[in-house]
Motif scaffolding. Sequence first.
Motif, mmCIF file in Angstrom:
data_model
loop_
_atom_site.group_PDB
_atom_site.id
_atom_site.type_symbol
_atom_site.label_atom_id
_atom_site.label_comp_id
_atom_site.label_asym_id
_atom_site.label_seq_id
_atom_site.Cartn_x
_atom_site.Cartn_y
_atom_site.Cartn_z
ATOM 1 N N TYR A 192 94.490 -29.681 -0.790
ATOM 2 C CA TYR A 192 93.883 -28.369 -0.585
ATOM 3 C C TYR A 192 92.684 -28.189 -1.506
ATOM 4 C CZ TYR A 192 98.179 -27.300 1.948
ATOM 5 O OH TYR A 192 99.220 -27.309 2.841
ATOM 6 N N GLN A 193 91.719 -27.392 -1.036
ATOM 7 C CA GLN A 193 90.500 -27.161 -1.811
ATOM 8 C C GLN A 193 90.770 -26.112 -2.883
ATOM 9 O OE1 GLN A 193 87.077 -26.234 0.563
ATOM 10 N NE2 GLN A 193 85.628 -26.435 -1.119
ATOM 11 N N CYS A 194 91.243 -26.601 -4.033
ATOM 12 C CA CYS A 194 91.575 -25.717 -5.138
ATOM 13 C C CYS A 194 91.569 -26.535 -6.420
ATOM 14 C CB CYS A 194 92.937 -25.064 -4.924
ATOM 15 S SG CYS A 194 94.316 -26.253 -4.876
ATOM 16 N N TRP A 195 91.805 -25.872 -7.534
ATOM 17 C CA TRP A 195 91.935 -26.583 -8.800
ATOM 18 C C TRP A 195 93.058 -25.942 -9.591
ATOM 19 C CZ3 TRP A 195 91.147 -24.966 -13.950
ATOM 20 C CH2 TRP A 195 90.722 -23.636 -14.102
ATOM 21 N N GLY A 196 93.561 -26.686 -10.566
ATOM 22 C CA GLY A 196 94.638 -26.149 -11.386
ATOM 23 C C GLY A 196 94.639 -26.769 -12.764
ATOM 24 N N LYS A 197 95.364 -26.118 -13.656
ATOM 25 C CA LYS A 197 95.529 -26.640 -15.014
ATOM 26 C C LYS A 197 96.789 -27.503 -15.041
ATOM 27 C CE LYS A 197 93.401 -22.548 -17.116
ATOM 28 N NZ LYS A 197 93.577 -21.394 -18.032
ATOM 29 N N GLU A 198 96.602 -28.772 -15.271
ATOM 30 C CA GLU A 198 97.711 -29.740 -15.275
ATOM 31 C C GLU A 198 98.560 -29.622 -14.005
ATOM 32 O OE1 GLU A 198 97.645 -32.045 -17.195
ATOM 33 O OE2 GLU A 198 96.969 -31.499 -19.196
ATOM 34 N N ASN A 199 97.912 -29.331 -12.891
ATOM 35 C CA ASN A 199 98.595 -29.201 -11.598
ATOM 36 C C ASN A 199 98.295 -30.441 -10.772
ATOM 37 O OD1 ASN A 199 99.592 -28.569 -9.072
ATOM 38 N ND2 ASN A 199 98.792 -26.480 -9.058
ATOM 39 N N ARG A 200 99.254 -31.331 -10.632
ATOM 40 C CA ARG A 200 99.023 -32.602 -9.961
ATOM 41 C C ARG A 200 99.032 -32.503 -8.441
ATOM 42 N NH1 ARG A 200 100.392 -33.848 -14.996
ATOM 43 N NH2 ARG A 200 99.714 -35.865 -15.870
ATOM 44 N N GLU A 201 99.295 -31.338 -7.909
ATOM 45 C CA GLU A 201 99.139 -31.144 -6.469
ATOM 46 C C GLU A 201 97.739 -30.658 -6.116
ATOM 47 O OE1 GLU A 201 100.633 -31.836 -3.811
ATOM 48 O OE2 GLU A 201 102.640 -32.418 -4.438
ATOM 49 N N ALA A 202 96.938 -30.318 -7.118
ATOM 50 C CA ALA A 202 95.555 -29.892 -6.882
ATOM 51 C C ALA A 202 94.644 -31.115 -6.895
ATOM 52 C CB ALA A 202 95.122 -28.898 -7.950
ATOM 53 N N PRO A 203 93.617 -31.154 -6.047
ATOM 54 C CA PRO A 203 92.719 -32.318 -6.045
ATOM 55 C C PRO A 203 91.895 -32.421 -7.320
ATOM 56 C CG PRO A 203 91.847 -30.596 -4.638
ATOM 57 C CD PRO A 203 93.219 -30.147 -5.035
ATOM 58 N N ILE A 204 91.717 -31.291 -7.999
ATOM 59 C CA ILE A 204 91.016 -31.276 -9.282
ATOM 60 C C ILE A 204 91.911 -30.579 -10.296
ATOM 61 C CG2 ILE A 204 88.977 -30.491 -10.558
ATOM 62 C CD1 ILE A 204 87.410 -30.502 -7.982
ATOM 63 N N ARG A 205 92.207 -31.253 -11.377
ATOM 64 C CA ARG A 205 93.022 -30.623 -12.403
ATOM 65 C C ARG A 205 92.373 -30.830 -13.766
ATOM 66 N NH1 ARG A 205 96.548 -33.684 -15.866
ATOM 67 N NH2 ARG A 205 96.458 -35.919 -15.380
ATOM 68 N N THR A 206 92.424 -29.823 -14.597
ATOM 69 C CA THR A 206 91.943 -29.969 -15.964
ATOM 70 C C THR A 206 93.049 -30.574 -16.811
ATOM 71 O OG1 THR A 206 92.586 -27.683 -16.443
ATOM 72 C CG2 THR A 206 90.287 -28.089 -15.814
ATOM 73 N N SER A 207 92.612 -31.319 -17.825
ATOM 74 C CA SER A 207 93.561 -32.104 -18.604
ATOM 75 C C SER A 207 93.412 -31.802 -20.081
ATOM 76 C CB SER A 207 93.308 -33.605 -18.350
ATOM 77 O OG SER A 207 94.163 -34.399 -19.118
ATOM 78 N N CYS A 208 94.545 -31.774 -20.770
ATOM 79 C CA CYS A 208 94.576 -31.523 -22.209
ATOM 80 C C CYS A 208 95.389 -32.630 -22.874
ATOM 81 C CB CYS A 208 95.188 -30.149 -22.497
ATOM 82 S SG CYS A 208 95.273 -29.723 -24.252
ATOM 83 N N PRO A 209 94.760 -33.771 -23.156
ATOM 84 C CA PRO A 209 95.486 -34.894 -23.765
ATOM 85 C C PRO A 209 95.974 -34.557 -25.164
ATOM 86 C CG PRO A 209 93.338 -35.576 -22.912
ATOM 87 C CD PRO A 209 93.352 -34.085 -22.949
ATOM 88 N N PRO A 210 96.870 -35.373 -25.719
ATOM 89 C CA PRO A 210 97.332 -35.148 -27.090
ATOM 90 C C PRO A 210 96.158 -35.116 -28.075
ATOM 91 C CG PRO A 210 98.675 -36.813 -26.008
ATOM 92 C CD PRO A 210 97.540 -36.521 -25.082
ATOM 93 N N GLY A 211 96.255 -34.211 -29.020
ATOM 94 C CA GLY A 211 95.211 -34.090 -30.027
ATOM 95 C C GLY A 211 94.193 -33.019 -29.734
ATOM 96 N N ILE A 212 94.186 -32.487 -28.502
ATOM 97 C CA ILE A 212 93.268 -31.414 -28.140
ATOM 98 C C ILE A 212 93.939 -30.082 -28.461
ATOM 99 C CG2 ILE A 212 91.956 -30.342 -26.272
ATOM 100 C CD1 ILE A 212 91.023 -33.139 -27.065
ATOM 101 N N PRO A 213 93.228 -29.160 -29.136
ATOM 102 C CA PRO A 213 93.837 -27.855 -29.471
ATOM 103 C C PRO A 213 94.382 -27.159 -28.243
ATOM 104 C CG PRO A 213 91.729 -28.125 -30.593
ATOM 105 C CD PRO A 213 91.858 -29.284 -29.641
ATOM 106 N N GLY A 214 95.518 -26.498 -28.401
ATOM 107 C CA GLY A 214 96.153 -25.801 -27.294
ATOM 108 C C GLY A 214 95.227 -24.804 -26.636
ATOM 109 N N GLY A 215 95.246 -24.792 -25.312
ATOM 110 C CA GLY A 215 94.403 -23.867 -24.573
ATOM 111 C C GLY A 215 93.058 -24.445 -24.183
ATOM 112 N N LEU A 216 92.644 -25.529 -24.836
ATOM 113 C CA LEU A 216 91.370 -26.171 -24.504
ATOM 114 C C LEU A 216 91.622 -27.392 -23.625
ATOM 115 C CD1 LEU A 216 89.456 -26.055 -27.917
ATOM 116 C CD2 LEU A 216 89.335 -24.440 -26.019
#
Length: 894
Positions: free
Chosen positions: A781-805
């Motif tokens: 679907y044409q959408c995005w999400g935060k750490e949402n693996r069902e979205a074609p575009i998801r933003t990622s926060c790997p270890p070491g990145i401050p929470g919320g960023l």
Amino acid sequence: MISDRTVVKGQIGGCLRAQTYRGSRGATHSRRLTHSILRSNKFGAAGAGEGGSGEEEEEKRRLKEAAAQRWRSTGAEEALETVAVVDAHAHNLVAIDSEFPFLRCFSEAEGDALAFAPHSLSFKRSLRDVAELYNCGASLSEVEAHRRSSGLQAIGSKCFASSNICALLIDDGIEFDKMQDWEWHSRLVPAVGRILRIEHLAETILNEEKKQGSHITLDSFINTFVENTSSTVADKVVGFKSIAAYRSGLNIDTQVSKEAAEEGLVEEFNGNFPVRIKNKMLIDYIFTCSLDVAVCFDLPMQIHTGFGDKDLDLRLSNPLFLRNVLEDKRFASCRIVLLHASYPFSKEASYLASVYHQVYLDFGLAVPKLSYEGMVSSVRGLLDLAPLNKVMFSTDGYAFPETYYLGIKQARKVLYSVFSSACQDGDLTIPEAVDAIKAIFKENAWKFYNLREKIAPIDSSSVSSSIVLNEYRTSSDDIIFVRLIWVDTSGQHRCRVVPAKRFYEVVKDKGVGLTFASMGMSSHSDGPANETNLTGVGEIRLIPDLKTKCKLPWTEKEEMVLSDMQINPGEAWEYCPREALRRVSKILKDEFNLVMNAGFETEFFLLRGILREGKEEWIPVDKTPYCSTSGFDAVSPLLQEVNAALHSLNIPVEQLHAEAGNGQFEIALGHAICTRTADDLIYVREVIRSVSSKHGFLATFMPKYSLFDVGSGCHVHLSLWENGKNVFMGSDVSATRHGMSNIGEKFMAGILHHLPSILALTAPLPNSYERIQPNTWSGAYQCWGKENREAPIRTSCPPGIPGGLVSNFEIKSFDGCANPHLGLAAIMSSGIDGLRRNLCLPEPVEINPADLVPTPPRLPSVLAESVKALEGNEAEVSFYAKNEKASELLIHRY
């Protein structure tokens, strides 16, 4: 150096071939070189006509021949001929059709005086040298005709490889007509760094402010200047450079007052446009501020000293005037290199290097600008007092690749003369002379500019003469074939194979011919796709990009190299995928000062062949679940070999694991600038396929190998970088929207907006859409999400990145059948559109989008829809609709 007004160079020449010779051929060449130098009587002996007796002259010649023989027998002469060079100060090349006349390659003259240049001795010598290199007639017209027919890439590769340059530092603070940017030069040498000219930066700032009609103060100007110098450090800047000698001289007042500098700023700002800074107080203030930044970032400062064109007052370019700078304790830790041998003040420069720990020397421009005797005496003057580990070389090459070649050719000859005489006089032993030659040509600059940390693709120990010669410059004795690889529009890897001898003699410079149809073939047959304009009519040249050349890790006696496509010599073909990504990357850089980093996660199935009822079938190697240890065990020897092969190619692997599909695995790669990772992905696929075949398996990147199993993707993680800093990530949780920067949101919003049409290039087969289905973690679907693996575009926060960023975002609708360069070019183009139009993201989807009421817009569910979104071509889809079994054969193509 070249002043910013007069872009010319001197009469360049030499006689030392910068090519690799082995065995008896090398010995023959060494003898020729020695004999030619002896015949030219450049070892300091008086000729018979200068008062010496015939017997004395014969004795001197005998001694010199004996000394030369000792050089040959110890391998010293061969070391001099083959040592790799760090060219520590040079300038940009220009396009073949630049208005900057090629005759300037040989002369400093301009205007009417340039017509007399062909009558000089140095012109005639240098022209013969260039003609010999190109194997063409020794006339200016024939050399120019060869240049036009070959193109800049070919002649550049020829000159740079023959010169054996392993690293190049470019001062791009001077402008030529149709000048290549400094990063372009990485096509010709393994490593390229940038020298920042401080006066040019200052003038750029002032001219920009004048165009905008701004009011300027010294504080605002210096703040902008310091901010710019600091921010460029991450952009492969390895040092600063000053041409104060050209403006107000080297008598720098390190205690200049702000009031005096402010008066100078006002005078310059209210003067002519464009600004050309000449006020001494302002120049001195800029110089000291630059030294402050250099100290802060541990960067050296190059300083023009000694001679130049008539724009310079030679009296004020004596390096002894720098005493105020050298005695100022604030700058004691700043390493300073005096350029151009400080000629005619070479002895003064040598003295400064001997008594000031921070002073180093560079004899570019003096070689090859001066006469032969002038070059030799200048270099000898530098070595009178200066420590050998403080002397470096540069070509001061510019505009034309031939200036680099001729400069290094002459420098090898000069050092041969200087050090052979030093050995004969007892100042050095031959082994000490060999060490000094290696240090001056490469090792001193490598350490001085900290190239291992700044620009080197491999560490300094790897950039030895043997590595550069064998891997970059010439064919190793055991290489039989070289593969020229390209990836077509349908994402299929293809290659032309050339015998090594033919490759190194012809193809590495001129490439091979290729029909237009090679980029128009479909995924199912080796013929032009329906409705394509790329048919069997028309031909391009497939030109190897030598910096990508490497040995095949999985077999012996072969090399491979990625290739560019040119329609004319030096002119990229509009359908060249690698050039498409470079072109879009340049737009992102030029308009927004950004680069896009990418990191791929490539999934693939490992299949083994069986015979069932007399027919060959391919089945998965196992049926283990996601991240299964036993699944990994089953193919661990294969994956160990894959990992070792990628390591040998300098491709970083971050993780490997068994995936959810039967016989499915994933390799996650490190991130880097996208042009590099797109190249790397091609080699990754080659390695996985070839190593798997070696172990008796078939590896396929087909998106949906089985309709009854999960699909394979090639997810890509993206981020934006400016001056070495990740600017996609927000700076503060409370001050940023969605944890990303404003610029990051606009870029990602453009991609989300254009995602339906992007899929035509990132999911290019009908089979790709069997994978992109709801509830399969593929993004339907044409959408995005935060750490949402069902979205074609998801933003990622790997270890070491401050929470919320968030530090990057992932696009899941990218698969292993995509041409990586075209896919990334489409993504980047969409992001640029988002930046230009200031697009905003909708709110993120926090659950499975299939569960929303109403659901977000469905992305194309078949290729026809994504192609229609792009331009409405459905020919490829039609074939697979009529041939149900065709998809089964794709495992042999992808």
